[in-house]
Design an enzyme around this catalytic site. Sequence first.
Site, PDB file in Angstrom:
ATOM      1  N   ASP A 205       0.859  -1.184   0.000  1.00  0.00           N
ATOM      2  CA  ASP A 205       0.000   0.000   0.000  1.00  0.00           C
ATOM      3  C   ASP A 205       0.890   1.226   0.000  1.00  0.00           C
ATOM      4  OD1 ASP A 205       1.089   0.222   2.522  1.00  0.00           O
ATOM      5  OD2 ASP A 205      -0.816   0.244   3.591  1.00  0.00           O
ATOM      6  N   ASP A 207       1.401   4.774   2.363  1.00  0.00           N
ATOM      7  CA  ASP A 207       0.992   5.363   3.646  1.00  0.00           C
ATOM      8  C   ASP A 207       1.370   6.839   3.715  1.00  0.00           C
ATOM      9  OD1 ASP A 207       0.453   2.636   5.147  1.00  0.00           O
ATOM     10  OD2 ASP A 207       2.434   2.426   4.247  1.00  0.00           O
ATOM     11  N   ASP A 297      -3.271   4.376   2.931  1.00  0.00           N
ATOM     12  CA  ASP A 297      -3.604   4.698   4.325  1.00  0.00           C
ATOM     13  C   ASP A 297      -3.287   6.162   4.591  1.00  0.00           C
ATOM     14  OD1 ASP A 297      -4.331   2.084   4.879  1.00  0.00           O
ATOM     15  OD2 ASP A 297      -2.401   1.542   5.772  1.00  0.00           O
TER      16      ASP A 297
HETATM   17  P1  ATP Z   1       4.215  -2.520   2.954  1.00  0.00           P
HETATM   18  O1  ATP Z   1       5.147  -2.188   1.859  1.00  0.00           O
HETATM   19  O2  ATP Z   1       3.842  -3.953   2.985  1.00  0.00           O
HETATM   20  O3  ATP Z   1       3.036  -1.610   2.994  1.00  0.00           O
HETATM   21  P2  ATP Z   1       4.878  -1.184   5.392  1.00  0.00           P
HETATM   22  O4  ATP Z   1       6.051  -1.211   6.278  1.00  0.00           O
HETATM   23  O5  ATP Z   1       4.529   0.143   4.781  1.00  0.00           O
HETATM   24  O6  ATP Z   1       5.073  -2.291   4.294  1.00  0.00           O
HETATM   25  P3  ATP Z   1       2.225  -1.146   6.603  1.00  0.00           P
HETATM   26  O7  ATP Z   1       1.366  -2.301   6.978  1.00  0.00           O
HETATM   27  O8  ATP Z   1       1.701  -0.251   5.545  1.00  0.00           O
HETATM   28  O9  ATP Z   1       3.652  -1.751   6.232  1.00  0.00           O
HETATM   29  O10 ATP Z   1       2.470  -0.341   7.930  1.00  0.00           O
HETATM   30  C1  ATP Z   1       3.344   0.771   8.039  1.00  0.00           C
HETATM   31  C2  ATP Z   1       3.595   1.082   9.488  1.00  0.00           C
HETATM   32  O11 ATP Z   1       2.407   1.586  10.081  1.00  0.00           O
HETATM   33  C3  ATP Z   1       4.004  -0.140  10.307  1.00  0.00           C
HETATM   34  O12 ATP Z   1       5.153   0.175  11.048  1.00  0.00           O
HETATM   35  C4  ATP Z   1       2.859  -0.424  11.246  1.00  0.00           C
HETATM   36  O13 ATP Z   1       3.291  -0.742  12.517  1.00  0.00           O
HETATM   37  C5  ATP Z   1       2.071   0.864  11.247  1.00  0.00           C
HETATM   38  N1  ATP Z   1       0.623   0.610  11.198  1.00  0.00           N
HETATM   39  C6  ATP Z   1      -0.045  -0.048  10.235  1.00  0.00           C
HETATM   40  N2  ATP Z   1      -1.368  -0.092  10.484  1.00  0.00           N
HETATM   41  C7  ATP Z   1      -1.545   0.581  11.650  1.00  0.00           C
HETATM   42  C8  ATP Z   1      -2.682   0.934  12.452  1.00  0.00           C
HETATM   43  N3  ATP Z   1      -3.924   0.568  12.126  1.00  0.00           N
HETATM   44  N4  ATP Z   1      -2.459   1.660  13.581  1.00  0.00           N
HETATM   45  C9  ATP Z   1      -1.209   2.024  13.924  1.00  0.00           C
HETATM   46  N5  ATP Z   1      -0.109   1.746  13.204  1.00  0.00           N
HETATM   47  C10 ATP Z   1      -0.266   1.035  12.103  1.00  0.00           C
HETATM   48 MN    MN Z   2       2.703   0.400   3.741  1.00  0.00          MN
HETATM   49 MN    MN Z   3      -0.387   0.697   5.563  1.00  0.00          MN
END
Ligand code: ATP
Ligand code: MN
Ligand code: MN
Length: 373
Positions: A205, A207, A297
């Site tokens: 995703d 963020d 997100d």
């Molecule tokens: P990817 O490339 O798979 O998206 P990512 O490291 O960006 O890898 P995410 O699942 O998007 O992974 O999460 C990013 C960060 O945000 C993580 O460190 C996670 O702990 C935090 N996070 C994700 N969802 C939530 C939530 N609902 N509330 C608080 N923190 C969150």
């Molecule tokens: Mn992510």
């Molecule tokens: Mn995310």
Amino acid sequence: TDCSPPTAVANVSQYACQRRTTTENHNKIFTDVMEELAESSEFNESKGPCLAFRRAASVLKSLPSAVHCLEAIQGLPCLGEHTKAVMEEILTFGRSFKVEEIRCDERYQALKLFTSVFGVGPKTAEKWYRRGLRSLKEILTEPNIQLNRMQRAGFLYYSDISKAVSKAEAKALGCIIEETVHWIAPDAILALTGGFRRGKEYGHDVDFLLTMPEMGKEEGLLLHVIDRLRDQGILLYCEYQGSTFDVSKLPSWRFEDMDHFQKCFLILRLEQGQVEGERGLQSDPGDSRGWRAVRVDLVAPPVDRYAFALLGWTGSRQFGRDLRTFAYKERQMLLDNHALYDKTKKLFLPATTEEDIFAHLGLEYVEPWQRNA
Ligand code: ATP
Ligand code: MN
Ligand code: MN
């Protein structure tokens, strides 16, 4: 081959926040297997082994070179007997029989497939498995299954959102979000977080963190942004969560507790023409719709919590988990996405930048691209 541990490997910390881990992983053959074992343990609700495999994978990811023999990992933290046995198998046979067994397991396969759907967690997946369901098609055709709104969106856009998002696509989305946010509030503060801030080439995703320079002004912002995205015709799905943030509460050191900021989980429509390098590119005219669905997100903390939210949302998960464990065990401090609290001094420690938080914790600053633990 030289089996003495490289000098750089000496004194590796047990905490990911005291290691520098770039996206360059020299031990992928081991870490991929560890992560599969972690996932399988998670499905079996074996929390301890799950965390142990994730910690082991994280330590191996931080190493400056590939491990060629067991002697080379002597003295490294977080590598238990189980992990070492798996590594020995891989070193000797080039593969792990234990992991191959798991990959063939019907339950593992089904749970992995089900949890790959947006909105489906291990509990729902398990429920479906117990009902004898094995494929996504069986779930969609089973009359007694009630999908929630998120899961329906997950199935509807499954083929798109299970495809990795590229850096170019993340950039294009960044431009769209930025334009939308600044159209509403020219002085809004927007930052890319998550894996793309850590320099990853692909993600599941994209963020973003969003706030206003004046406290309280961030309150209505996210709903405005959502409305504007809808007006532009690019909002395919939106799950909005209002703020439940309570300033008087102490931070929670437990990593599993999600934060209380206002946020939304979106699926957006991205036109291929807006992606750098794909302009005018017709790869497959028969099948090409000219757009794809992407998971996004957005989180909107108040500006005085911005640094904590940025640090938390930048991840990686293991990095964030270890920061909180380090704070608690080594500094008697409570850290989460909202705040940092010193239990000894009974004081909240404010921060405007990530550097401030590392300094409060007595840690050397670790750059975002070094947090791929
Ligand atoms: P990817 O490339 O798979 O998206 P990512 O490291 O960006 O890898 P995410 O699942 O998007 O992974 O999460 C990013 C960060 O945000 C993580 O460190 C996670 O702990 C935090 N996070 C994700 N969802 C939530 C939530 N609902 N509330 C608080 N923190 C969150
Ligand atoms: Mn992510
Ligand atoms: Mn995310």
